[in-house]
Design a protein around this motif. Structure first.
Motif, PDB file in Angstrom:
ATOM      1  N   GLU A  67       0.844  -1.182   0.000  1.00 14.29           N
ATOM      2  CA  GLU A  67       0.000   0.000   0.000  1.00 14.29           C
ATOM      3  C   GLU A  67       0.883   1.237   0.000  1.00 14.29           C
ATOM      4  OE1 GLU A  67      -3.892  -0.115   1.977  1.00 14.29           O
ATOM      5  OE2 GLU A  67      -3.032  -1.704   3.211  1.00 14.29           O
ATOM      6  N   ILE A  88      -0.069   4.559  -6.291  1.00 17.42           N
ATOM      7  CA  ILE A  88      -0.395   3.192  -6.707  1.00 17.42           C
ATOM      8  C   ILE A  88      -0.222   3.100  -8.218  1.00 17.42           C
ATOM      9  CG2 ILE A  88      -2.261   1.515  -7.031  1.00 17.42           C
ATOM     10  CD1 ILE A  88      -3.438   2.454  -4.403  1.00 17.42           C
ATOM     11  N   THR A  97      -0.970   0.792 -11.468  1.00 19.20           N
ATOM     12  CA  THR A  97      -1.753  -0.335 -11.966  1.00 19.20           C
ATOM     13  C   THR A  97      -1.333  -0.607 -13.405  1.00 19.20           C
ATOM     14  OG1 THR A  97      -3.998  -1.250 -12.202  1.00 19.20           O
ATOM     15  CG2 THR A  97      -3.696   1.070 -12.769  1.00 19.20           C
ATOM     16  N   THR A 106      -3.002   7.562  -8.419  1.00 16.24           N
ATOM     17  CA  THR A 106      -2.853   6.335  -9.202  1.00 16.24           C
ATOM     18  C   THR A 106      -2.199   6.654 -10.541  1.00 16.24           C
ATOM     19  OG1 THR A 106      -4.825   5.332  -8.200  1.00 16.24           O
ATOM     20  CG2 THR A 106      -4.086   4.413 -10.302  1.00 16.24           C
ATOM     21  N   VAL A 151      -1.850  -3.480  -8.163  1.00 17.88           N
ATOM     22  CA  VAL A 151      -1.522  -2.583  -7.053  1.00 17.88           C
ATOM     23  C   VAL A 151      -0.035  -2.705  -6.722  1.00 17.88           C
ATOM     24  CG1 VAL A 151      -1.990  -1.921  -4.673  1.00 17.88           C
ATOM     25  CG2 VAL A 151      -3.851  -2.826  -6.091  1.00 17.88           C
TER      26      VAL A 151
END
Length: 311
Positions: free
Chosen positions: A187, A195, A197, A267, A299
Motif C-alpha cells: 500500500e 499506486i 496499476t 494512481t 496494485v
C-alpha cells in the motif's frame, strides 16, 4: 516455477508461446532465475526477450501458417486453414513437440508402437482428441465444415449444442463461495505514495511480441508512456510528454509521462507492452492469489521522480 529456478530446484525449462521476461512480475528476479537454469528452450513465432536468454530456440509457425482447430468462447469448434507457408525452418507446434517426444522416448529407452508420435496432419490429432474428450466425441474434420460445431456434441448424428444452459445449469443451481476481502500486499506510504496499476492499451496486446511488429499499430502507438493525473505530474514538476522515472521497491523505469484525467490522483497507469519501460520491473512477486496463483499486477506502491530535477 521462477522461484524454484531461482532456488536451484528447477534446472531446465521449456517456454512455449510465452514471454515471462515481460509478463511475469519482478523482472529482475525472473531474469536471475532464467539465467540460473542449466537449459532453457524457447519455442515461439518471433524472437522475444525470453528467447534472448535461451540455450535453444525452436521457430514455430504462426496461426495463419498452419492448420488445426480453434474453439472460441461460444464453444464453437472451427477448422483453421493455412493462408501462407511458414517461413524458413518454422514448423507447427504439434510437429515440434512430436519430434521431441520421439527422441525423448528413444533416449530414455521407452518402447511404444511404431509411429506413436507421428501424425500425417492436424485431422489425425483432432480424431484422437475426439476419442478422449466426450464433449467432442461426435465431431470430425468433415463434420466441422465451414461453420463448425458447438460442444457438447456427443454422437456423430448430434447437431451440436447451441445453448449450453437452455433449461437449467448443468450442475443445478448456482454455487456461491464467501470470500474474505484482503488489503493489497503493498500500500502507498511516505516513500512510495502512489499506486501503479498495469494493463493494456487499445493498439497493443500483452508483451507486444506481435503487435509491436505491426507497422500500422506501431505507427499509432510507437513507444511507451505512463498515464499520470495532472495533480501528481505537477507535484514532481514534470509536464505532459516529458521524461519521468517511476520507482518501486524492485526497480525503476524511465518513460514518457502522459497527463491524463482517466487516472485519479494517487494512481498511475503503465501498460506492460513496452520493452523500453517494462512495467513488471516494478511489480512484486512475493504474494500471489492463494487459489489462482495470479500476481498482484494491479496494485504496486511507486513514486515518480523528475530526471531533470537537481539533487
Amino acid at each position: 516455477a521462477m522461484r524454484a529456478a531461482g532456488e536451484g530446484k528447477l534446472h531446465a525449462m521449456y517456454v512455449m508461446g510465452e514471454n515471462p521476461m515481460m509478463s511475469d512480475p519482478n523482472t529482475s528476479h525472473v531474469e536471475a532465475s532464467l539465467r540460473k537454469l542449466d537449459f532453457l528452450v524457447v519455442q515461439d513465432i518471433f524472437m522475444n526477450e525470453t528467447g534472448m536468454l535461451a540455450h535453444v530456440l525452436l521457430p514455430a509457425a504462426a496461426s495463419l501458417e498452419k492448420g488445426g482447430t480453434f474453439t472460441n468462447t461460444e464453444r464453437r469448434v472451427q477448422v483453421l486453414h493455412p493462408v501462407v507457408p511458414p517461413p524458413g525452418e518454422a514448423k507447427p507446434d504439434w510437429w515440434i513437440t512430436g519430434q521431441i517426444a520421439e527422441r525423448f522416448d528413444k533416449a530414455m529407452g521407452y518402447e511404444r508402437q511404431a509411429g506413436y508420435w507421428s501424425y500425417q496432419d492436424e485431422s489425425e490429432i483432432f480424431d484422437e482428441l475426439t476419442k478422449v474428450t466426450p464433449i467432442y466425441a461426435g465431431m470430425s474434420y468433415d463434420r466441422l465444415g465451414e461453420v463448425g460445431l458447438q460442444w457438447p456434441c456427443p454422437t456423430p448424428d448430434h447437431p451440436g449444442t447451441q445453448f449450453l444452459h437452455a433449461q437449467q445449469f448443468s450442475r443445478g443451481r448456482g454455487l456461491f463461495h464467501a470470500v474474505e476481502a484482503q488489503d493489497p500486499a503493498e500500500e502507498p506510504d511516505e516513500e512510495y505514495p502512489l499506486i501503479m496499476t498495469t494493463g493494456r492499451v487499445l493498439f497493443h496486446y500483452h508483451t507486444g511480441t506481435m503487435t509491436r511488429r505491426s507497422e500500422p499499430l506501431s505507427w499509432v502507438e510507437p513507444r511507451g508512456y505512463v498515464e499520470v493525473n495532472a495533480a501528481d505530474a505537477e507535484a514532481v514538476g514534470v509536464k505532459d510528454q516529458q521524461a519521468v522515472v517511476v520507482k518501486s521497491r524492485r526497480g525503476e523505469v524511465r518513460t514518457r509521462l502522459k497527463v491524463s484525467e482517466d487516472v485519479p490522483q494517487g494512481t498511475i497507469f503503465l501498460a506492460f507492452h513496452w520493452r523500453e519501460a517494462p512495467a513488471n520491473m516494478l511489480t512484486q512477486d512475493f504474494k500471489l492469489d492463494p487459489v489462482a496463483k495470479i500476481p498482484e499486477y494491479k496494485v504496486t506502491a511507486v513514486r515518480l521522480e523528475n530526471p531533470r530535477a537537481k539533487k
